[in-house]
Design an enzyme around this catalytic site. Structure first.
Site, PDB file in Angstrom:
ATOM      1  CG  ASP A  94      -9.477  -5.511  -1.886  1.00  0.00           C
ATOM      2  OD1 ASP A  94      -9.031  -4.382  -2.111  1.00  0.00           O
ATOM      3  OD2 ASP A  94     -10.573  -5.835  -2.165  1.00  0.00           O
ATOM      4  CG  ASN A 132      -3.909   4.746   3.197  1.00  0.00           C
ATOM      5  OD1 ASN A 132      -3.531   5.226   4.224  1.00  0.00           O
ATOM      6  ND2 ASN A 132      -5.243   4.582   2.886  1.00  0.00           N
ATOM      7  CG  MET A 133       2.436   6.950   4.388  1.00  0.00           C
ATOM      8  SD  MET A 133       3.318   5.631   4.237  1.00  0.00           S
ATOM      9  CE  MET A 133       4.145   5.587   5.764  1.00  0.00           C
ATOM     10  N   GLY A 134      -1.751   6.036   6.297  1.00  0.00           N
ATOM     11  CA  GLY A 134      -2.730   5.612   7.440  1.00  0.00           C
ATOM     12  C   GLY A 134      -2.930   3.987   7.724  1.00  0.00           C
ATOM     13  N   GLY A 167     -11.137   7.681   4.537  1.00  0.00           N
ATOM     14  CA  GLY A 167     -12.074   6.888   3.738  1.00  0.00           C
ATOM     15  C   GLY A 167     -13.486   7.269   4.344  1.00  0.00           C
ATOM     16  CB  THR A 200      -0.865   0.010   1.244  1.00  0.00           C
ATOM     17  OG1 THR A 200      -1.831   0.995   0.987  1.00  0.00           O
ATOM     18  CG2 THR A 200      -0.303   0.255   2.491  1.00  0.00           C
TER      19      THR A 200
END
Length: 213
Positions: free
Chosen positions: A74, A10-12, A158, A8
């Protein structure tokens, strides 16, 4: 320290995995890398029809490219009133490029005539661990909630501002990070994956066998 690549950018998500790992007792010596550490991997295919298909597809691509264990998740939002949508298309629900604000706006618009008691939803997370030798492992977690009528809270990412948990009377975006990391779909899947990781990466030493006398 054992390196595992999270498939990913996405660092979150990376921070959530790091926090959950630190909370383990005993601690697991895992360092989570991300695709930001491997700029040569520019894009991952995720064309599967299920969360499981997409998670495995991403993990295997990274494990093959880097020769290091890779994990992919996912995750998505499943809304009963929308026949399971947005599902595997959660990240791109409002089209390309990915945009959380537009996704949330589309979701609210589609549900604007749906009464609160019919706005049940759940977050689903499937984790896939791909080993360089071809082995693959899975873990799944689910968190049930309701879609709020407006966004609340500044935390998370999100759909978190819209995902309301009646038991806590808060959305995911309003919960403290440490609580979210205990009850979320990703946390549930990761607890199962931690068990697998302990067995796979840090097996117990063979017991000392008493010789036959």
């Amino acid at each position: 320290m054992y390196n595992i690549i999270l498939a990913t950018q996405n660092m979150g998500k990376v921070r959530e995995f790091e926090a959950m790992t630190r909370a383990q007792t005993p601690a697991l010596p895992i360092r989570w890398l991300s695709l930001r550490d491997f700029p040569q991997i520019t894009e991952l295919k995720e064309t599967g029809d299920t969360f499981r298909d997409n998670a495995l597809m991403k993990a295997e691509q990274v494990a093959r490219a880097c020769g290091v264990p890779a994990m992919a998740d996912d995750s998505g939002l499943v809304v009963d009133a929308l026949n399971g949508a947005p599902g595997v298309y959660s990240a791109r629900f409002a089209g390309e490029p990915k945009d959380d604000r537009r996704n949330n706006e589309k979701l609210l618009k589609l549900l604007q005539e749906v009464p609160f008691e019919q706005r049940k939803a759940r977050f689903v997370c499937v984790l896939a661990l791909a080993m360089p030798d071809g082995q693959k492992f899975f873990a799944e977690g689910v968190c049930d909630g309701v879609i709020a009528t407006e966004g609340r809270g500044d935390g998370g990412f999100g759909y978190d501002p819209l995902f309301y948990l009646p038991a806590y009377e808060k959305t995911f975006a309003e919960l403290p990070a440490e609580l979210k990391n205990k009850i979320s779909h990703r946390a549930s899947a990761m607890e199962k994956m931690f068990f697998l990781l302990r067995v796979l990466l840090f097996p117990e030493p063979e017991p000392i066998r008493r010789p036959n006398l």
